[in-house]
Design a protein around this motif. Structure first.
Motif, PDB file in Angstrom:
ATOM      1  N   TYR A  48       0.837  -1.211   0.000  1.00 62.72           N
ATOM      2  CA  TYR A  48       0.000   0.000   0.000  1.00 62.72           C
ATOM      3  C   TYR A  48       0.872   1.262   0.000  1.00 62.72           C
ATOM      4  CZ  TYR A  48      -3.932   2.948   1.611  1.00 62.72           C
ATOM      5  OH  TYR A  48      -4.903   3.898   1.742  1.00 62.72           O
ATOM      6  N   GLY A  52       2.098   4.085  -3.285  1.00 65.04           N
ATOM      7  CA  GLY A  52       2.060   5.539  -3.171  1.00 65.04           C
ATOM      8  C   GLY A  52       3.406   6.178  -3.453  1.00 65.04           C
ATOM      9  N   TYR A  81      -0.901  15.695  -3.255  1.00 66.36           N
ATOM     10  CA  TYR A  81      -1.910  14.988  -2.478  1.00 66.36           C
ATOM     11  C   TYR A  81      -1.366  13.663  -1.943  1.00 66.36           C
ATOM     12  CZ  TYR A  81      -6.035  12.632  -0.926  1.00 66.36           C
ATOM     13  OH  TYR A  81      -6.933  11.966  -0.136  1.00 66.36           O
ATOM     14  N   LEU A  82      -0.673  12.903  -2.777  1.00 65.79           N
ATOM     15  CA  LEU A  82      -0.136  11.613  -2.332  1.00 65.79           C
ATOM     16  C   LEU A  82       0.895  11.786  -1.224  1.00 65.79           C
ATOM     17  CD1 LEU A  82       0.210   9.710  -5.737  1.00 65.79           C
ATOM     18  CD2 LEU A  82      -1.499   9.361  -3.953  1.00 65.79           C
ATOM     19  N   TYR A  85      -1.090  12.598   1.861  1.00 66.76           N
ATOM     20  CA  TYR A  85      -1.830  11.415   2.307  1.00 66.76           C
ATOM     21  C   TYR A  85      -0.924  10.466   3.083  1.00 66.76           C
ATOM     22  CZ  TYR A  85      -4.887   7.322   2.104  1.00 66.76           C
ATOM     23  OH  TYR A  85      -5.667   6.247   2.431  1.00 66.76           O
ATOM     24  N   LEU A  86       0.255  10.201   2.536  1.00 61.65           N
ATOM     25  CA  LEU A  86       1.163   9.270   3.207  1.00 61.65           C
ATOM     26  C   LEU A  86       1.682   9.828   4.533  1.00 61.65           C
ATOM     27  CD1 LEU A  86       3.133   7.797   0.174  1.00 61.65           C
ATOM     28  CD2 LEU A  86       1.400   6.671   1.570  1.00 61.65           C
ATOM     29  N   SER A  89      -1.264   9.830   7.107  1.00 58.72           N
ATOM     30  CA  SER A  89      -1.680   8.498   7.555  1.00 58.72           C
ATOM     31  C   SER A  89      -1.018   8.071   8.853  1.00 58.72           C
ATOM     32  CB  SER A  89      -1.396   7.469   6.460  1.00 58.72           C
ATOM     33  OG  SER A  89      -2.276   7.672   5.381  1.00 58.72           O
ATOM     34  N   ASP A  95      -7.271   5.887   5.666  1.00 56.72           N
ATOM     35  CA  ASP A  95      -7.600   4.657   4.951  1.00 56.72           C
ATOM     36  C   ASP A  95      -9.078   4.313   5.062  1.00 56.72           C
ATOM     37  OD1 ASP A  95      -7.097   4.115   7.724  1.00 56.72           O
ATOM     38  OD2 ASP A  95      -7.130   1.979   7.260  1.00 56.72           O
ATOM     39  N   ALA A 100     -10.924  10.540   0.737  1.00 59.53           N
ATOM     40  CA  ALA A 100      -9.459  10.550   0.833  1.00 59.53           C
ATOM     41  C   ALA A 100      -8.860   9.292   0.222  1.00 59.53           C
ATOM     42  CB  ALA A 100      -9.027  10.696   2.290  1.00 59.53           C
ATOM     43  N   ASN A 101      -9.390   8.121   0.549  1.00 57.12           N
ATOM     44  CA  ASN A 101      -8.805   6.892   0.020  1.00 57.12           C
ATOM     45  C   ASN A 101      -9.101   6.713  -1.470  1.00 57.12           C
ATOM     46  OD1 ASN A 101     -11.485   6.081   0.234  1.00 57.12           O
ATOM     47  ND2 ASN A 101     -11.116   4.698   1.935  1.00 57.12           N
ATOM     48  N   TYR A 104      -6.507   8.764  -3.221  1.00 55.65           N
ATOM     49  CA  TYR A 104      -5.230   8.059  -3.154  1.00 55.65           C
ATOM     50  C   TYR A 104      -5.149   7.033  -4.290  1.00 55.65           C
ATOM     51  CZ  TYR A 104      -1.403   5.241  -1.204  1.00 55.65           C
ATOM     52  OH  TYR A 104      -0.230   4.573  -1.016  1.00 55.65           O
TER      53      TYR A 104
END
Length: 130
Positions: A48, A52, A81-82, A85-86, A89, A95, A100-101, A104
């Motif tokens: 996962y 990303g 954004y990625l 997001y990472l 998290s 998640d 949001a997911n 992603y």
């Protein structure tokens, strides 16, 4: 602050069956990574995150080589954004948050299907030679 402590308690309490991805799903906690480890296992969590990271790298390469402003806007948007997001998290349950997911996953898809070079794009008005 209590939710952060619950995430750490859950992380240190994950058993081997959960790390292998065969344990029973646990109660959700605030950290996405702890949720993924507990509910899906270590292998899924690594895949996962790697998807990303690879998407971020590909988007960065596409941005560096792109000459088209409309393509740049989409790639820049997913690129940042990625990354957010990472990083987010670690602290948030992204998640399990629908928009949001989905974004992603869309960012990963855009990075896979966007051409790496602007020369890979067919020219308008000319037949494709392939």
């Amino acid at each position: 602050i209590v939710a952060h402590g619950n995430s750490l308690d859950k992380l240190f309490g994950i058993d081997l069956s959960s790390l292998m991805g065969i344990g029973s799903p646990g109660a959700p906690v605030e950290s996405s990574y702890v949720n993924l480890l507990d509910n899906f296992g270590l292998l899924f969590t690594i895949i996962y995150v790697l998807l990303g990271v690879v998407a971020i790298r590909r988007l960065g390469q596409t941005i560096a080589r792109s000459k088209y402003s409309s393509e740049m806007a989409l790639n820049y948007g997913f690129f940042f954004y990625l990354i957010a997001y990472l990083i987010g998290s670690f602290n948030l349950s992204l998640d399990r948050t629908f928009p949001a997911n989905l974004l992603y996953a869309l960012g990963i898809v855009v990075s896979i299907f966007s051409p790496m070079h602007s020369a890979d794009l067919p020219e308008l008005g000319k037949p494709d030679s392939s």
